[in-house]
Scaffold this motif. Structure first.
Motif, PDB file in Angstrom:
ATOM      1  N   GLY A 268       0.741  -1.291   0.022  1.00 52.59           N
ATOM      2  CA  GLY A 268      -0.041   0.000  -0.197  1.00 52.59           C
ATOM      3  C   GLY A 268       0.638   1.370  -0.225  1.00 52.59           C
ATOM      4  O   GLY A 268       2.075   1.050   0.117  1.00 52.59           O
ATOM      5  N   PRO A 269       0.063   2.556  -0.093  1.00 52.77           N
ATOM      6  CA  PRO A 269       0.986   3.743  -0.321  1.00 52.77           C
ATOM      7  C   PRO A 269       1.778   4.094   0.889  1.00 52.77           C
ATOM      8  O   PRO A 269       2.731   4.719   0.989  1.00 52.77           O
ATOM      9  CB  PRO A 269      -0.353   4.911  -0.391  1.00 52.77           C
ATOM     10  CG  PRO A 269      -1.465   4.082   0.060  1.00 52.77           C
ATOM     11  CD  PRO A 269      -1.139   2.624  -0.361  1.00 52.77           C
ATOM     12  N   ALA A 270       1.320   3.436   1.961  1.00 53.19           N
ATOM     13  CA  ALA A 270       2.118   3.702   3.437  1.00 53.19           C
ATOM     14  C   ALA A 270       3.285   2.791   3.602  1.00 53.19           C
ATOM     15  O   ALA A 270       4.104   3.104   4.450  1.00 53.19           O
ATOM     16  CB  ALA A 270       1.225   3.757   4.600  1.00 53.19           C
ATOM     17  N   ALA A 271       3.548   1.954   2.712  1.00 59.92           N
ATOM     18  CA  ALA A 271       4.588   1.044   2.885  1.00 59.92           C
ATOM     19  C   ALA A 271       6.084   1.986   2.659  1.00 59.92           C
ATOM     20  O   ALA A 271       6.812   1.640   3.325  1.00 59.92           O
ATOM     21  CB  ALA A 271       4.428  -0.050   1.883  1.00 59.92           C
ATOM     22  N   GLY A 272       5.733   2.851   1.800  1.00 64.25           N
ATOM     23  CA  GLY A 272       7.069   3.674   1.546  1.00 64.25           C
ATOM     24  C   GLY A 272       8.067   3.294   0.634  1.00 64.25           C
ATOM     25  O   GLY A 272       7.834   2.407  -0.319  1.00 64.25           O
ATOM     26  N   ALA A 273       9.198   3.898   0.579  1.00 65.25           N
ATOM     27  CA  ALA A 273      10.334   3.705  -0.376  1.00 65.25           C
ATOM     28  C   ALA A 273      11.657   3.669   0.271  1.00 65.25           C
ATOM     29  O   ALA A 273      11.785   3.969   1.586  1.00 65.25           O
ATOM     30  CB  ALA A 273      10.281   4.708  -1.472  1.00 65.25           C
ATOM     31  N   VAL A 274      12.652   3.341  -0.274  1.00 66.31           N
ATOM     32  CA  VAL A 274      14.077   3.405   0.161  1.00 66.31           C
ATOM     33  C   VAL A 274      14.876   3.984  -0.725  1.00 66.31           C
ATOM     34  O   VAL A 274      14.801   4.191  -1.910  1.00 66.31           O
ATOM     35  CB  VAL A 274      14.522   1.794   0.428  1.00 66.31           C
ATOM     36  CG1 VAL A 274      13.607   1.180   1.508  1.00 66.31           C
ATOM     37  CG2 VAL A 274      14.700   0.891  -0.703  1.00 66.31           C
ATOM     38  N   LEU A 275      16.209   4.411  -0.145  1.00 60.71           N
ATOM     39  CA  LEU A 275      16.934   5.174  -1.244  1.00 60.71           C
ATOM     40  C   LEU A 275      18.346   4.286  -1.036  1.00 60.71           C
ATOM     41  O   LEU A 275      18.900   3.851  -0.068  1.00 60.71           O
ATOM     42  CB  LEU A 275      17.121   6.415  -0.832  1.00 60.71           C
ATOM     43  CG  LEU A 275      17.830   7.714  -1.578  1.00 60.71           C
ATOM     44  CD1 LEU A 275      16.589   7.800  -2.785  1.00 60.71           C
ATOM     45  CD2 LEU A 275      17.688   8.892  -0.893  1.00 60.71           C
ATOM     46  N   ALA A 276      18.957   4.115  -2.177  1.00 55.98           N
ATOM     47  CA  ALA A 276      20.278   3.535  -2.398  1.00 55.98           C
ATOM     48  C   ALA A 276      21.421   4.567  -3.082  1.00 55.98           C
ATOM     49  O   ALA A 276      20.922   5.200  -4.137  1.00 55.98           O
ATOM     50  CB  ALA A 276      20.397   2.131  -2.912  1.00 55.98           C
ATOM     51  N   VAL A 277      22.348   4.626  -2.520  1.00 51.47           N
ATOM     52  CA  VAL A 277      23.329   5.763  -3.151  1.00 51.47           C
ATOM     53  C   VAL A 277      24.782   5.157  -3.195  1.00 51.47           C
ATOM     54  O   VAL A 277      25.472   4.637  -2.488  1.00 51.47           O
ATOM     55  CB  VAL A 277      23.452   7.045  -2.293  1.00 51.47           C
ATOM     56  CG1 VAL A 277      24.400   8.137  -2.617  1.00 51.47           C
ATOM     57  CG2 VAL A 277      22.218   7.627  -1.804  1.00 51.47           C
ATOM     58  N   ASP A 278      25.073   5.240  -4.628  1.00 53.07           N
ATOM     59  CA  ASP A 278      26.472   4.713  -4.886  1.00 53.07           C
ATOM     60  C   ASP A 278      27.597   5.918  -4.936  1.00 53.07           C
ATOM     61  O   ASP A 278      27.303   6.547  -6.076  1.00 53.07           O
ATOM     62  CB  ASP A 278      26.627   3.961  -6.173  1.00 53.07           C
ATOM     63  CG  ASP A 278      27.846   3.440  -6.665  1.00 53.07           C
ATOM     64  OD1 ASP A 278      28.778   3.617  -5.764  1.00 53.07           O
ATOM     65  OD2 ASP A 278      27.934   3.076  -7.793  1.00 53.07           O
ATOM     66  N   LEU A 279      28.399   6.294  -4.040  1.00 53.22           N
ATOM     67  CA  LEU A 279      29.411   7.267  -4.140  1.00 53.22           C
ATOM     68  C   LEU A 279      30.551   6.720  -5.138  1.00 53.22           C
ATOM     69  O   LEU A 279      31.462   6.373  -4.469  1.00 53.22           O
ATOM     70  CB  LEU A 279      29.757   7.863  -2.925  1.00 53.22           C
ATOM     71  CG  LEU A 279      28.522   8.610  -2.032  1.00 53.22           C
ATOM     72  CD1 LEU A 279      29.143   9.098  -0.606  1.00 53.22           C
ATOM     73  CD2 LEU A 279      27.853   9.676  -3.035  1.00 53.22           C
ATOM     74  N   GLY A 280      30.759   6.442  -6.355  1.00 53.27           N
ATOM     75  CA  GLY A 280      31.624   5.952  -6.901  1.00 53.27           C
ATOM     76  C   GLY A 280      32.707   6.880  -7.155  1.00 53.27           C
ATOM     77  O   GLY A 280      32.489   8.232  -6.766  1.00 53.27           O
ATOM     78  N   PRO A 281      33.940   6.412  -7.803  1.00 52.82           N
ATOM     79  CA  PRO A 281      35.248   7.341  -7.738  1.00 52.82           C
ATOM     80  C   PRO A 281      34.854   8.534  -8.882  1.00 52.82           C
ATOM     81  O   PRO A 281      35.644   9.638  -8.609  1.00 52.82           O
ATOM     82  CB  PRO A 281      36.347   6.652  -7.973  1.00 52.82           C
ATOM     83  CG  PRO A 281      35.616   5.414  -8.589  1.00 52.82           C
ATOM     84  CD  PRO A 281      34.217   5.218  -7.797  1.00 52.82           C
TER      85      PRO A 281
END
Length: 376
Positions: free
Chosen positions: A73-86
């Motif tokens: 459902g809409p309240a399940a939410g989201a996640v964020l992944a960030v790759d700080l590459g060279p």
């Protein structure tokens, strides 16, 4: 960040199953969760009331009856992944079932703006449940400051993006090579293998160690930091920290090739991509440099195998994944080590952010199912 509601134990179990499955009917949820149909019906009603699950359609059964299909459902939410590459920063936003919701890419200098772009592209009102940042460094906990890169290698760029991250959301740092190893395990060249080594060769070098399906991090989170191997072993030369990475990394590869480049082979290569392209064209100097690089990687892989006996080595990284290296690495391994399968990465440059997203999803589901506690 919106607080996760307190869920009963059965609702937590059904939510976790639904996140893994993406969509499912109540009978399917009962089977996957190992719960009775009445218990699942009650759990689904609880999740619907909290907007953590929603009716998404119907499916026809073998008896001709239709069954309601549920998704997050809409309240399940989201996640964020960030790759700080060279060189590049890659960001992905995903739903808790792994569905890609947003992505952005930009230079390392633009890291904060790239993060903001991905955050703004997430569905409006979707709570961010977890953030995983992949860094080319060992991570450490600092008192009162949470996790941080342990050295100056990734510290400044990590500090730059923190202002762009959603406030109040748990941030987990993971080594970039470990993230890429997870991507190979679940979606790449190591699928079906529970023990292997992911050897990344690019600007830097590193090893992701997977044993029993789990990444081995070590007592200090530094397992696989091949840059710290003493090098060289020579009576006349004192080993220096990260001297091996300096020797085998992409910059030194291009420099050595350029120094040995004959004028008859045209302009000297300025980047690894140019060097490998000329090797594919059959230029002798380029082919010689690439073959020597393969032998060097093969010797490093043999050292890894002598310690770990992983059974499988996956070659990745901006230079390591090039298929032109594979035969030479295999030949050197055959000469120096016992039989070990060697293959090239199949997830490519996206491996780190894909693996980081997988970690973020797992932590996001955990935030929902455990973050608010459970009701009796």
């Amino acid at each position: 960040m919106a607080e996760a509601p307190r869920l009963t134990e059965s609702a937590s179990a059904v939510f976790a199953v639904l996140a893994r499955a993406g969509t499912a009917t109540r009978p399917q949820l009962a089977s996957l969760a190992g719960l009775s149909k009445p218990t699942v019906s009650s759990a689904v009603a609880e999740l619907e009331g909290a907007r953590l699950a929603a009716h998404s359609g119907t499916a026809s059964g073998t008896t001709g009856r239709s069954a309601a299909v549920y998704g997050l459902g809409p309240a399940a939410g989201a996640v964020l992944a960030v790759d700080l590459g060279p060189a590049l920063t890659r960001v992905r936003g995903c739903a808790l079932d792994g569905t890609l919701l947003a992505q952005a890419t930009g230079s390392r200098d633009e890291a904060a703006d790239v993060v903001r772009e991905a955050v703004f592209a997430l569905p409006e009102g979707a709570p961010v449940r977890s953030i995983v940042v992949a860094v080319g460094d060992v991570t450490a906990e600092q008192e009162g400051a949470g996790p941080r890169p342990a050295t100056a290698k990734a510290g400044p760029v990590f500090d730059a993006i923190t202002v762009a991250l959603p406030r109040g959301v748990p941030v987990h740092l993971e080594n970039n090579v470990n993230c890429a190893a997870l991507a190979e395990l679940h979606e790449g060249a190591a699928r079906g293998r529970h023990t292997f080594g992911y050897l990344r060769i690019g600007v830097g070098i590193g090893l992701g160690i997977v044993v029993g399906g789990q990444v081995l991090r070590g007592a200090n989170g530094a397992a696989g930091e091949l840059a710290r191997l003493p090098y060289p072993w020579d009576e006349a030369v004192e080993p220096r920290q990260e001297a091996l990475e300096e020797y085998i990394g992409a910059r030194s590869l291009v420099r050595r090739a350029a120094e040995a480049w004959p004028e008859t082979d045209g302009p000297r290569p300025r980047t690894p991509d140019e060097l490998f392209a000329r090797a594919r064209e059959g230029r002798t100097a380029a082919r010689t440099a690439v073959d020597r690089h393969a032998a060097d990687i093969g010797r490093l892989a043999a050292a890894v195998t002598a310690v770990l006996d992983p059974g499988l080595i996956v070659l990745g990284g901006s230079t390591g994944a090039d298929p032109q290296l594979l035969a030479g690495v295999r030949a050197e391994m055959a000469r120096l080590s016992w039989p070990t399968e060697v293959v090239s990465s199949t997830v490519g440059d996206l491996g780190t952010v894909v693996g980081a997203a997988r970690l973020a999803v797992a932590r996001g589901v955990q935030t929902v199912t455990q973050g608010g506690g459970t009701k009796d």
